[in-house]
Design an enzyme around this catalytic site. Structure first.
Site, mmCIF file in Angstrom:
data_model
loop_
_atom_site.group_PDB
_atom_site.id
_atom_site.type_symbol
_atom_site.label_atom_id
_atom_site.label_comp_id
_atom_site.label_asym_id
_atom_site.label_seq_id
_atom_site.Cartn_x
_atom_site.Cartn_y
_atom_site.Cartn_z
ATOM 1 N N CYS A 26 0.825 15.130 -19.690
ATOM 2 C CA CYS A 26 0.665 16.569 -19.817
ATOM 3 C C CYS A 26 1.942 17.217 -19.303
ATOM 4 C CB CYS A 26 -0.574 17.055 -19.065
ATOM 5 S SG CYS A 26 -0.612 16.581 -17.328
ATOM 6 N N HIS A 546 7.605 -4.420 18.104
ATOM 7 C CA HIS A 546 8.581 -5.437 17.688
ATOM 8 C C HIS A 546 7.908 -6.810 17.783
ATOM 9 C CE1 HIS A 546 12.167 -7.976 17.627
ATOM 10 N NE2 HIS A 546 12.878 -6.915 17.263
#
Length: 629
Positions: A26, A546
């Site tokens: 569209c 970490h």
């Protein structure tokens, strides 16, 4: 990234060419019908440059790309082998559900009406410009010049059944010339003359309903639906050598009379019913209906449901020549999106948000709201409030003054002639006033209430200067991202962590590789090696998890990421999965530091000792008091 590269990435993350059963677009969206919806990777699609948002529904995956949708559609089609590939994917039988049925109906409506809108919009604006030329004295409606020019837009509406027949036949994979020929009977001048003659006309004694089918859409749709069934049936049972003429012959014999006697009048009645429903809602609630519609349009458009208003709006304009409801509400909403976005562009300190807001605001001024809606409004509550305020205020005024639209097109500056009324000059003037109210109210409210530090978009752009955190009220807690044993940072066998160079915190020796988010916020860092992830919390706390020591050397092999940079996460959400056995086998320590990297601004207290489960309280964080100079 170029359009071609973005198209390639989109194709890959919807499951490849073989997973696409149908694709169309569209004004701002690529609309995919997929064979297997589970193959669409929503997170990956959102990360592609040029993609504004992704909406995955029951029958469609919508990829919103804004004004460049035509170029993106062409690029995707070229990569997947063109529209012929629509029929190559295998059919998949899916269990019935009312939700899926509703999605299928909506997909059909969008596929049939969206391609017709440009022709209707162009014809409507053309007609409004003729009215303007007449009003200012440039063209006399009594002259042949005016009458001849009027036939151009009138032809589009007069032959609207044929336009709809073509798009419906394309959607249903029906012989298109045959569909046009069958529906063409309804608008054929000789047929219209017979039906309209005094006393009407009958076929073998059965009277034909007196109906004017010009500008009607539903008779054509019903006719093509029946044609689809009949054509497929006779194609399947007919001997090959005679199929070329026998199948069309049987379609004409069966479908044409059914359309003339049943489907045509039924479709006309359905169109009249929908038109009556739209006008009835307006007649019952008056300006309140427009005000409410304008206020909820941001939410309706966000899920693509605004397309459901296209058929009744077209039917209303075709039957009455104008629409006093949906298009008027759209004017209030579209210009409110523009006003809010431009105000935020003025107020924000974030360069990324400013660029997005300016682009979205300008697009909304011209009637295309998706860039503003998905780039600014839906991501920020304060922006949404300002849009709703402007929409409802302008909608109320437009409703009270009984403004009507005379062309089916998204209202904006370029299409504003759609509000010209040859019989009522005040219609156009009141539309201008409504435009000014929409822009003015939304702009003013946004200027007053906007705050960068409350904006999810600013945080997503990572603009820490613009999104300076508000002071923390009380303590904030981090939850443990892993199950395992808690150890002090000082015992971590890495000087950078143990010395607190990267920030204060704690470490965990994990017993499970599922790494969860320790805090709600936005992912600000995720390395290619996937061994570490950074999150900026809503209160400005910046956390780094970490996984393992020196595990960057593993180049991501033992890690699987479940989030991406700029994703918003909640505490406890899965971020990474780590194969602890593989890390250990490779000779690396799995000890995982959990750090507050901006701990200079905060006091960090470790809450847990010994063994913890993922999700247990781990660290408490409070704002440090500023020292007086």
């Amino acid at each position: 990234m170029s359009t071609q590269e973005s198209a390639k990435a989109i194709l890959e993350h919807v499951g490849g060419a073989g997973n696409i059963s149908n694709l169309h677009h569209c004004s701002t969206r690529l609309r995919f019908a997929l064979v297997d919806d589970s193959q669409a990777d929503e997170a990956a699609l959102k990360q592609i440059p040029g993609v504004i948002r992704v909406v995955i529904g029951s029958t469609q995956t919508q990829v919103i790309v804004g004004g460049k949708v035509a170029e993106m559609y062409t690029a995707v089609e070229k990569l997947r082998g063109g529209v012929a590939a629509d029929t190559d994917a295998p059919a998949v039988r899916r269990p019935f559900s009312w939700k899926r049925l509703g999605g299928t109906v909506m997909d059909f409506v969008v596929s049939v009406f969206t391609p017709v809108i440009p022709a209707i919009a162009g014809a409507g604006i053309f007609k409004s410009l003729l009215v303007l030329a007449s009003a200012v004295g440039w063209l006399d409606p009594a002259t042949d010049n005016y009458k001849l020019l009027s036939t151009i837009p009138d032809a589009v509406f007069g032959f609207l059944p044929l336009l709809v027949a073509y798009t419906a036949a394309k959607k249903l994979d029906v012989n298109r010339p045959l569909a046009l020929g069958l529906v063409g009977v309804l608008v054929f001048p000789a047929f219209s003359a017979l039906v309209a003659q005094e006393g009407g006309v009958a076929l073998f004694g059965a009277p034909v309903a007196v109906v004017n089918y010009n500008a009607q859409v539903f008779p054509a749709i019903l006719a093509v639906l029946l044609l689809s069934v009949v054509e497929k049936f006779f194609t399947k049972i007919t001997w090959g050598p005679i199929r070329t003429f026998f199948v069309p012959l049987m379609c004409l014999i069966i479908v044409a009379p059914a359309t003339i006697f049943l489907l045509g009048p039924l479709g006309y009645w359905l169109g009249t019913l929908l038109t009556g429903a739209m006008t009835g809602l307006y007649d019952t609630l008056g300006w309140v209906a427009i005000m409410l519609m304008a206020g909820v349009l941001p939410l309706i458009i966000s899920v693509g449901m605004h397309k459901a208003f296209i058929p009744p709006t077209i039917a209303t304009v075709a039957a009455t020549g104008k629409d006093p409801f949906y298009l008027v509400a759209s004017l209030a909403h579209n210009l409110s999106e523009a006003g809010s976005s431009l105000a935020i562009a003025l107020r924000t300190k974030s360069a990324g948000l400013r660029a997005t807001a300016i682009s979205g605001g300008v697009s909304a001024l011209f009637g295309i709201t998706e860039p503003a809606l998905y780039g600014v409004t839906l991501q920020n509550r304060r922006a949404l409030i300002s849009v709703i305020a402007g929409s409802m205020t302008a909608g109320a005024y437009l409703g009270i003054t009984q403004v009507a639209a005379f062309a089916v097109v998204s209202p904006g500056l370029a299409s504003f002639s759609m509000f010209i009324d040859a019989l009522d000059p005040w219609n156009f003037i009141n539309a201008i006033i409504g435009l000014a109210i929409a822009v003015g109210v939304s702009f003013t409210v946004a200027v007053i209430i906007w705050r960068d530090d409350k904006s999810a978009t600013v945080r997503a752009f990572g603009d820490t200067a613009a999104a300076a955190p508000a002071p923390i009220d009380g303590a904030v807690q981090l939850v443990s991202p892993l199950a395992g044993s808690v150890i002090p940072l000082s015992e971590v066998d890495d000087a950078v962590f143990s010395a607190g160079i990267l920030g204060e915190g704690v470490a965990i020796r994990p017993t499970d590789g599922k790494v969860l988010a320790p805090i709600a916020g936005v992912v600000t860092a995720l390395l290619d090696s996937k061994h570490a992830v950074g999150i900026r919390g809503d209160d400005g706390v910046e956390v780094l998890v970490h996984v393992g020591l020196d595990t960057v050397q593993l180049e991501g092999k033992p890690f699987t990421a479940h989030v991406a940079v700029d994703d918003r996460v909640v505490a406890g959400q899965l971020l990474i999965e780590a194969d602890l056995a593989a890390i250990t086998a490779a000779g690396y320590d799995t000890t995982t530091p959990v750090l507050v990297t901006n701990s200079a601004d905060f006091s960090v207290a470790v809450l847990a000792t010994g063994t913890v489960k993922a999700g247990d309280s781990l660290v408490s964080i409070t704002q440090k008091e500023k020292e007086l100079a």
